[in-house]
Design a protein around this motif. Structure first.
Motif, PDB file in Angstrom:
ATOM      1  N   ALA A  26     -34.438  46.570  17.745  1.00  0.00           N
ATOM      2  CA  ALA A  26     -35.175  45.368  18.149  1.00  0.00           C
ATOM      3  C   ALA A  26     -34.303  44.454  18.998  1.00  0.00           C
ATOM      4  N   ALA A  27     -33.015  44.395  18.679  1.00  0.00           N
ATOM      5  CA  ALA A  27     -32.099  43.525  19.421  1.00  0.00           C
ATOM      6  C   ALA A  27     -31.908  44.002  20.851  1.00  0.00           C
ATOM      7  N   ARG A  28     -32.028  45.297  21.086  1.00  0.00           N
ATOM      8  CA  ARG A  28     -31.822  45.833  22.440  1.00  0.00           C
ATOM      9  C   ARG A  28     -32.824  45.291  23.446  1.00  0.00           C
ATOM     10  N   VAL A  29     -33.987  44.896  22.993  1.00  0.00           N
ATOM     11  CA  VAL A  29     -35.005  44.388  23.919  1.00  0.00           C
ATOM     12  C   VAL A  29     -34.985  42.865  24.012  1.00  0.00           C
ATOM     13  N   GLY A  30     -34.139  42.225  23.229  1.00  0.00           N
ATOM     14  CA  GLY A  30     -34.068  40.769  23.223  1.00  0.00           C
ATOM     15  C   GLY A  30     -33.001  40.245  24.162  1.00  0.00           C
ATOM     16  N   ARG A  31     -32.852  38.944  24.181  1.00  0.00           N
ATOM     17  CA  ARG A  31     -31.857  38.286  25.038  1.00  0.00           C
ATOM     18  C   ARG A  31     -30.493  38.202  24.381  1.00  0.00           C
ATOM     19  N   MET A  32     -30.401  38.563  23.117  1.00  0.00           N
ATOM     20  CA  MET A  32     -29.163  38.393  22.367  1.00  0.00           C
ATOM     21  C   MET A  32     -28.788  39.715  21.713  1.00  0.00           C
ATOM     22  N   THR A  33     -27.491  39.929  21.542  1.00  0.00           N
ATOM     23  CA  THR A  33     -27.019  41.122  20.841  1.00  0.00           C
ATOM     24  C   THR A  33     -26.647  40.733  19.407  1.00  0.00           C
ATOM     25  N   ILE A  34     -26.501  41.728  18.570  1.00  0.00           N
ATOM     26  CA  ILE A  34     -26.085  41.472  17.183  1.00  0.00           C
ATOM     27  C   ILE A  34     -24.699  40.804  17.149  1.00  0.00           C
ATOM     28  N   PRO A  35     -23.689  41.273  17.923  1.00  0.00           N
ATOM     29  CA  PRO A  35     -22.397  40.574  17.899  1.00  0.00           C
ATOM     30  C   PRO A  35     -22.498  39.114  18.354  1.00  0.00           C
ATOM     31  N   GLN A  36     -23.331  38.832  19.349  1.00  0.00           N
ATOM     32  CA  GLN A  36     -23.519  37.443  19.783  1.00  0.00           C
ATOM     33  C   GLN A  36     -24.150  36.619  18.662  1.00  0.00           C
ATOM     34  N   TYR A  37     -25.135  37.185  18.020  1.00  0.00           N
ATOM     35  CA  TYR A  37     -25.804  36.519  16.903  1.00  0.00           C
ATOM     36  C   TYR A  37     -24.815  36.218  15.784  1.00  0.00           C
ATOM     37  N   LYS A  38     -23.962  37.189  15.455  1.00  0.00           N
ATOM     38  CA  LYS A  38     -22.965  36.986  14.401  1.00  0.00           C
ATOM     39  C   LYS A  38     -22.048  35.811  14.723  1.00  0.00           C
ATOM     40  N   LEU A  39     -21.585  35.740  15.965  1.00  0.00           N
ATOM     41  CA  LEU A  39     -20.689  34.644  16.333  1.00  0.00           C
ATOM     42  C   LEU A  39     -21.409  33.300  16.249  1.00  0.00           C
ATOM     43  N   PRO A  56     -15.088  38.820  25.599  1.00  0.00           N
ATOM     44  CA  PRO A  56     -16.270  38.986  26.453  1.00  0.00           C
ATOM     45  C   PRO A  56     -17.561  38.480  25.805  1.00  0.00           C
ATOM     46  N   ILE A  57     -17.636  38.546  24.498  1.00  0.00           N
ATOM     47  CA  ILE A  57     -18.824  38.036  23.799  1.00  0.00           C
ATOM     48  C   ILE A  57     -18.897  36.528  23.980  1.00  0.00           C
ATOM     49  N   VAL A  58     -17.779  35.857  23.780  1.00  0.00           N
ATOM     50  CA  VAL A  58     -17.726  34.404  23.953  1.00  0.00           C
ATOM     51  C   VAL A  58     -18.043  34.036  25.397  1.00  0.00           C
ATOM     52  N   ALA A  59     -17.506  34.800  26.359  1.00  0.00           N
ATOM     53  CA  ALA A  59     -17.763  34.513  27.773  1.00  0.00           C
ATOM     54  C   ALA A  59     -19.254  34.569  28.084  1.00  0.00           C
ATOM     55  N   THR A  60     -19.940  35.568  27.531  1.00  0.00           N
ATOM     56  CA  THR A  60     -21.387  35.678  27.750  1.00  0.00           C
ATOM     57  C   THR A  60     -22.125  34.511  27.101  1.00  0.00           C
ATOM     58  N   LEU A  61     -21.716  34.148  25.902  1.00  0.00           N
ATOM     59  CA  LEU A  61     -22.347  33.013  25.217  1.00  0.00           C
ATOM     60  C   LEU A  61     -22.149  31.723  26.012  1.00  0.00           C
ATOM     61  N   GLU A  62     -20.966  31.561  26.575  1.00  0.00           N
ATOM     62  CA  GLU A  62     -20.692  30.380  27.407  1.00  0.00           C
ATOM     63  C   GLU A  62     -21.541  30.409  28.678  1.00  0.00           C
ATOM     64  N   ASP A  63     -21.627  31.576  29.330  1.00  0.00           N
ATOM     65  CA  ASP A  63     -22.418  31.705  30.562  1.00  0.00           C
ATOM     66  C   ASP A  63     -23.886  31.354  30.325  1.00  0.00           C
ATOM     67  N   ARG A  64     -24.375  31.684  29.146  1.00  0.00           N
ATOM     68  CA  ARG A  64     -25.779  31.400  28.819  1.00  0.00           C
ATOM     69  C   ARG A  64     -25.995  29.965  28.334  1.00  0.00           C
ATOM     70  N   GLY A  65     -24.904  29.236  28.155  1.00  0.00           N
ATOM     71  CA  GLY A  65     -25.014  27.859  27.697  1.00  0.00           C
ATOM     72  C   GLY A  65     -25.231  27.730  26.200  1.00  0.00           C
ATOM     73  N   TRP A  66     -24.946  28.795  25.472  1.00  0.00           N
ATOM     74  CA  TRP A  66     -25.153  28.791  24.020  1.00  0.00           C
ATOM     75  C   TRP A  66     -23.911  28.329  23.271  1.00  0.00           C
ATOM     76  N   VAL A  67     -22.763  28.364  23.930  1.00  0.00           N
ATOM     77  CA  VAL A  67     -21.499  27.954  23.337  1.00  0.00           C
ATOM     78  C   VAL A  67     -20.750  27.118  24.369  1.00  0.00           C
ATOM     79  N   ALA A  68     -20.050  26.098  23.893  1.00  0.00           N
ATOM     80  CA  ALA A  68     -19.215  25.259  24.755  1.00  0.00           C
ATOM     81  C   ALA A  68     -17.845  25.116  24.100  1.00  0.00           C
ATOM     82  N   ARG A  69     -16.865  24.775  24.921  1.00  0.00           N
ATOM     83  CA  ARG A  69     -15.511  24.546  24.417  1.00  0.00           C
ATOM     84  C   ARG A  69     -15.277  23.054  24.271  1.00  0.00           C
TER      85      ARG A  69
END
Length: 148
Positions: A25-38, A65-78
């Motif tokens: 189910a995660a493969r068709v979504g906008r988020m991956t399981i590792p991104q969700y975990k973080l 790379p997971i953090v970089a993707t989360l940052e690119d999507r605006g889901w995580v900030a430093r």
């Protein structure tokens, strides 16, 4: 093999199969399981990347790379780490919280379709018991399973 061993093996195989369906189910979504975990780990508050890696039981280069993707999507900030000005901490943004909650709802629907009708309440109680066993303190459990 005892009946307990057999039942535990069935439980392990069932969890693996459930995880496979969740991954599918995660493969068709906008988020991956590792991104969700973080994002789950960041719910409790800002963390350093090294702390996140330890929580996720991965090496720091794996998390980058997971953090970089989360940052690119605006889901995580430093943000600056108040305890160590040389480093930064990662924090979940409001957009990240919305995305995480939406993804979690999608996965919950997948799980719900896997549970047999008429016995869902029994499974919900079982998951509650498992979660209580997994989290050593009441405070830890409440923090991890606090929902918005």
């Amino acid at each position: 093999m005892t009946d307990v061993d057999r039942r535990l093996r069935i439980a392990v195989r069932s969890f693996v199969d459930i995880y496979r369906e969740i991954e599918r189910a995660a493969r068709v979504g906008r988020m991956t399981i590792p991104q969700y975990k973080l994002l789950l780990y960041l719910r409790a508050g800002p963390q350093r990347a090294g702390e996140l890696a330890a929580l996720a039981a991965v090496k720091k280069p794996t998390i980058t790379p997971i953090v970089a993707t989360l940052e690119d999507r605006g889901w995580v900030a430093r943000e600056a780490d108040p305890d160590d000005r040389r480093s930064s901490r990662l924090m979940m943004t409001d957009e990240g919280r919305v995305a995480m909650n939406a993804f979690e709802s999608e996965l919950a629907e997948v799980l719900d379709t896997l549970l047999p009708e008429g016995s869902k309440e029994h499974f919900y109680e079982m998951f509650d018991i498992l979660n209580t066993a997994l989290y050593s303190s009441v405070e830890e459990r409440l923090r991890y399973f606090e929902f918005e």
